[in-house]
Design an enzyme around this catalytic site. Structure first.
Site, PDB file in Angstrom:
ATOM      1  N   GLN A  77      23.960  26.484  70.274  1.00  0.00           N
ATOM      2  CA  GLN A  77      24.965  26.977  71.226  1.00  0.00           C
ATOM      3  C   GLN A  77      26.370  27.211  70.684  1.00  0.00           C
ATOM      4  OE1 GLN A  77      27.093  25.727  75.432  1.00  0.00           O
ATOM      5  NE2 GLN A  77      25.318  24.575  74.822  1.00  0.00           N
ATOM      6  N   GLU A 199      26.033  18.663  71.742  1.00  0.00           N
ATOM      7  CA  GLU A 199      27.045  18.675  72.802  1.00  0.00           C
ATOM      8  C   GLU A 199      27.508  17.292  73.273  1.00  0.00           C
ATOM      9  OE1 GLU A 199      28.661  21.230  74.608  1.00  0.00           O
ATOM     10  OE2 GLU A 199      29.643  19.571  75.616  1.00  0.00           O
ATOM     11  N   ASP A 228      30.073  22.261  72.614  1.00  0.00           N
ATOM     12  CA  ASP A 228      29.438  23.418  71.974  1.00  0.00           C
ATOM     13  C   ASP A 228      30.227  24.698  72.219  1.00  0.00           C
ATOM     14  OD1 ASP A 228      27.347  22.107  70.827  1.00  0.00           O
ATOM     15  OD2 ASP A 228      25.955  22.462  72.464  1.00  0.00           O
ATOM     16  N   GLY A 307      47.013  16.299  86.423  1.00  0.00           N
ATOM     17  CA  GLY A 307      48.397  16.750  86.257  1.00  0.00           C
ATOM     18  C   GLY A 307      49.349  15.985  87.157  1.00  0.00           C
ATOM     19  N   GLY A 308      50.536  16.520  87.331  1.00  0.00           N
ATOM     20  CA  GLY A 308      51.576  15.826  88.084  1.00  0.00           C
ATOM     21  C   GLY A 308      51.468  16.008  89.595  1.00  0.00           C
TER      22      GLY A 308
HETATM   23  N1  COA Z   1      15.509  30.822  56.059  1.00  0.00           N
HETATM   24  C1  COA Z   1      15.123  29.648  55.543  1.00  0.00           C
HETATM   25  N2  COA Z   1      15.626  28.472  55.971  1.00  0.00           N
HETATM   26  C2  COA Z   1      16.516  28.528  56.962  1.00  0.00           C
HETATM   27  C3  COA Z   1      16.964  29.723  57.539  1.00  0.00           C
HETATM   28  C4  COA Z   1      16.419  30.909  57.039  1.00  0.00           C
HETATM   29  N3  COA Z   1      16.772  32.095  57.516  1.00  0.00           N
HETATM   30  N4  COA Z   1      17.865  29.436  58.508  1.00  0.00           N
HETATM   31  C5  COA Z   1      17.985  28.105  58.536  1.00  0.00           C
HETATM   32  N5  COA Z   1      17.181  27.557  57.609  1.00  0.00           N
HETATM   33  C6  COA Z   1      17.047  26.139  57.288  1.00  0.00           C
HETATM   34  C7  COA Z   1      18.297  25.592  56.658  1.00  0.00           C
HETATM   35  O1  COA Z   1      18.394  25.962  55.313  1.00  0.00           O
HETATM   36  C8  COA Z   1      18.128  24.129  56.912  1.00  0.00           C
HETATM   37  O2  COA Z   1      17.205  23.601  55.959  1.00  0.00           O
HETATM   38  P1  COA Z   1      17.503  22.340  54.989  1.00  0.00           P
HETATM   39  O3  COA Z   1      18.040  21.244  55.855  1.00  0.00           O
HETATM   40  O4  COA Z   1      16.159  22.040  54.412  1.00  0.00           O
HETATM   41  O5  COA Z   1      18.487  22.732  53.980  1.00  0.00           O
HETATM   42  C9  COA Z   1      17.475  24.141  58.281  1.00  0.00           C
HETATM   43  O6  COA Z   1      16.873  25.399  58.456  1.00  0.00           O
HETATM   44  C10 COA Z   1      18.472  24.045  59.442  1.00  0.00           C
HETATM   45  O7  COA Z   1      19.110  22.939  59.327  1.00  0.00           O
HETATM   46  P2  COA Z   1      19.916  22.153  60.458  1.00  0.00           P
HETATM   47  O8  COA Z   1      21.204  22.800  60.717  1.00  0.00           O
HETATM   48  O9  COA Z   1      19.943  20.759  59.931  1.00  0.00           O
HETATM   49  O10 COA Z   1      19.025  22.232  61.797  1.00  0.00           O
HETATM   50  P3  COA Z   1      18.599  21.059  62.780  1.00  0.00           P
HETATM   51  O11 COA Z   1      17.804  21.725  63.826  1.00  0.00           O
HETATM   52  O12 COA Z   1      17.938  19.926  62.072  1.00  0.00           O
HETATM   53  O13 COA Z   1      19.968  20.497  63.357  1.00  0.00           O
HETATM   54  C11 COA Z   1      22.050  20.662  64.566  1.00  0.00           C
HETATM   55  C12 COA Z   1      20.608  21.149  64.424  1.00  0.00           C
HETATM   56  C13 COA Z   1      22.704  21.495  65.631  1.00  0.00           C
HETATM   57  C14 COA Z   1      22.066  19.183  64.974  1.00  0.00           C
HETATM   58  C15 COA Z   1      22.786  20.836  63.218  1.00  0.00           C
HETATM   59  O14 COA Z   1      22.631  22.154  62.792  1.00  0.00           O
HETATM   60  C16 COA Z   1      24.257  20.496  63.297  1.00  0.00           C
HETATM   61  O15 COA Z   1      24.647  19.330  63.334  1.00  0.00           O
HETATM   62  N6  COA Z   1      25.097  21.526  63.259  1.00  0.00           N
HETATM   63  C17 COA Z   1      26.546  21.383  63.231  1.00  0.00           C
HETATM   64  C18 COA Z   1      27.117  20.981  64.568  1.00  0.00           C
HETATM   65  C19 COA Z   1      26.726  21.898  65.671  1.00  0.00           C
HETATM   66  O16 COA Z   1      26.972  23.073  65.649  1.00  0.00           O
HETATM   67  N7  COA Z   1      26.135  21.304  66.696  1.00  0.00           N
HETATM   68  C20 COA Z   1      25.972  21.957  67.952  1.00  0.00           C
HETATM   69  C21 COA Z   1      24.816  22.776  68.023  1.00  0.00           C
HETATM   70  S1  COA Z   1      24.879  23.581  69.587  1.00  0.00           S
END
Ligand code: COA
Length: 485
Positions: A77, A199, A228, A307-308
């Site tokens: 998101q 979030e 988010d 607020g106030g």
């Molecule tokens: N081709 C190949 N691999 C891909 C890819 C593509 N096109 N796009 C994504 N990937 C892989 C990444 O390389 C990563 O792999 P790795 O960990 O082996 O290096 C994986 O997919 C995605 O990783 P990640 O971001 O850790 O996904 P997740 O589903 O485990 O975690 C979140 C999700 C949101 C918790 C995490 O991304 C996060 O903390 N993000 C930052 C904060 C944030 O934006 N949070 C709010 C989300 S609404």
């Protein structure tokens, strides 16, 4: 307001050269004529060195971010909120997704079997989708072309994931020094910098949860996605600011918005109250009038106004059966006398316990209970009508159903109906920011990989033969699953 002089400057090009100038040029020495010819076009057109204002009617000269190319590595998101907004503003957003899988939200909270979910469609409108396996050698080549082609890379992977793809800042900056790399992360540098965040974690760590809810209940998260979507908005501002700086610095930079920071920014009034506590009780909080002592941290304040001007959510006619038959009512000081008349307490206008705001603060529960006796005799819309006539700041509690059906929000494009070839019509939130010369058009979200070939050919210039090679390379195929041993 435009001065006469400025107005004259913005006249159509045909008027830019007054007839007198022609004769003046004729009389001039040759050298002068040559010098004038070398002047930059914009300067000669406008006299100020600024580009000439366009002469097309408002809204017909393109979109604000037209020409800006976004390499969109966002998912879920926060990041998609940011890039969708940039797309609404006219940027070409190329969303890179994992082949066969895509953004995880495509399949989350599905309402129509087998179709992209509303979670995905409502956050990815007006974008294009290309599927590339970023870990495949050919895939990396395509990504390099995209890095060279685009202005901004936006991502919200977990910390370190972009680096693991080989897209380090050093690599990107070397490959395209003008590229802006924008990231959402859960936390900034510090003890939690490596943590994954969603979030509600951000709401809890950014100060929102500890200050939301009622004093005698647990901390609460709010329905508004301030962690988010809120951080996505912060990031979008960072990106356009960096784009602006690039117009004179000529170089890209990194933009980072941490979700904890974004939530704290939105909760700054609660940090204000934290500091006020050192100087005495928070008199506008209900607990002051109730005689409940304050602790050492900003407490939860229920529906008290932040607020106030004291405010509360009050019951309206029908509250017994309708969970949203309520109104937010603010006892703004300048309209206090009118409020007294409306609720039938004219003596409160002069009574020393009620006439002035400081006298009212310890009595807020009693005052709002009296106002509520009046609001309960009206529907929330009837109350709104009466109060609006007297300029009392108030607002009905609108349900999502009421908002979805609100015709004025449809008319302004804040709520839009979008048609999708596979799942049919759905509602989305359009651009909440209105630019008079850059009207937003909300297009449906892309199917997974819908624009892969289009981007390879038209954006990156690959030939038919090269596109075939790319297909054969496996760069566009879902990653092979390794069999469990
Ligand atoms: N081709 C190949 N691999 C891909 C890819 C593509 N096109 N796009 C994504 N990937 C892989 C990444 O390389 C990563 O792999 P790795 O960990 O082996 O290096 C994986 O997919 C995605 O990783 P990640 O971001 O850790 O996904 P997740 O589903 O485990 O975690 C979140 C999700 C949101 C918790 C995490 O991304 C996060 O903390 N993000 C930052 C904060 C944030 O934006 N949070 C709010 C989300 S609404």
């Amino acid at each position: 307001m435009a001065t006469k002089k400025a107005k004259a400057k913005s006249k159509p090009r045909t008027n830019a050269k007054p007839a007198t100038k022609k004769s003046a040029v004729k009389k001039s020495a040759k050298k002068v004529v040559q010098f004038q010819a070398k002047k930059p076009a914009a300067k000669s057109a406008n006299g100020s060195g600024l580009p000439r204002p366009n002469t097309k009617p408002w809204g017909q000269a393109g979109l604000a971010l037209q020409g800006v190319k976004i390499l969109d590595f966002t998912h879920v998101q926060s990041g998609p909120t940011c890039t969708q907004l940039l797309a609404y503003m006219g940027a070409d957003v190329i969303k890179v997704e994992r082949p066969g899988v895509g953004d995880i939200t495509r399949t989350q909270l599905r309402d129509v079997k087998g179709q992209d979910s509303l979670y995905f469609t409502m956050l990815n409108g007006s974008k294009r989708s290309i599927t590339i396996d970023s870990k495949n050698a050919k895939g990396k080549e395509i990504l390099e072309r995209l890095v060279k082609h685009c202005d901004v890379l936006v991502e919200n992977f977990a910390p370190g994931a972009l680096d693991r793809m080989g897209l380090t800042w050093d690599y990107i900056n070397k490959t395209n020094p003008r590229m802006i790399v924008a990231s959402v992360k859960g936390f900034g540098p510090g003890p939690y910098e490596d943590c994954k965040v969603y979030e509600n974690v951000a709401q809890c760590t950014g100060g929102s949860a500890s200050t939301t809810g009622f004093r005698d209940g647990p901390p609460l998260v709010t329905g508004a996605q301030i962690g988010d979507s809120g951080t996505g908005l912060h990031l979008a501002l960072g990106i356009v600011t960096a784009l602006y700086q690039r117009t004179h610095s000529g170089q890209g930079q990194r933009v980072t918005a941490a979700m904890q920071d974004g939530v704290l920014n939105l909760c700054r009034v609660k940090l204000r109250d934290q500091q006020r506590l050192d100087h005495g009780p928070l008199k506008e909080y209900s607990q002051f009038g109730e005689g409940v002592p304050f602790g050492d941290a900003t407490p939860r304040a229920g529906n008290d106004s932040g607020g106030g001007q004291p405010g509360r959510i009050l019951k309206c006619k029908g509250w017994e059966t309708d969970p949203n038959a309520y109104i937010y009512f603010i006892t703004q000081a300048p309209v206090w006398e009118k409020i007294c008349d409306v609720i039938g307490e004219p003596t409160w206008k002069t009574h020393p316990d009620y006439a002035k705001p400081p006298a009212r603060l310890p009595r807020l529960n009693e005052i709002f209970a009296r106002i509520e006796q009046w609001t309960m005799t009206k529907t929330k819309f009837e109350a709104m009508e009466v109060l609006n006539k007297d300029d009392v700041p108030c607002g009905p509690i609108l349900s999502m159903k009421e908002l979805a059906e609100d015709q004025s929000l449809r008319a302004t494009g804040t709520i839009v109906e979008v048609d999708h070839p596979e799942r049919g019509k759905y509602l989305s939130v359009g651009n909440p920011i209105k630019l008079s010369d850059s009207p937003s058009e909300v297009k449906r979200s892309p199917l997974l990989g819908e624009h892969t070939d289009e981007i390879l050919r038209q954006v990156l210039g690959f030939s038919d033969h090269q596109v075939k090679e790319i297909h054969d390379s496996g760069a566009l195929d879902p990653p092979q699953k390794v069999a469990a041993e």
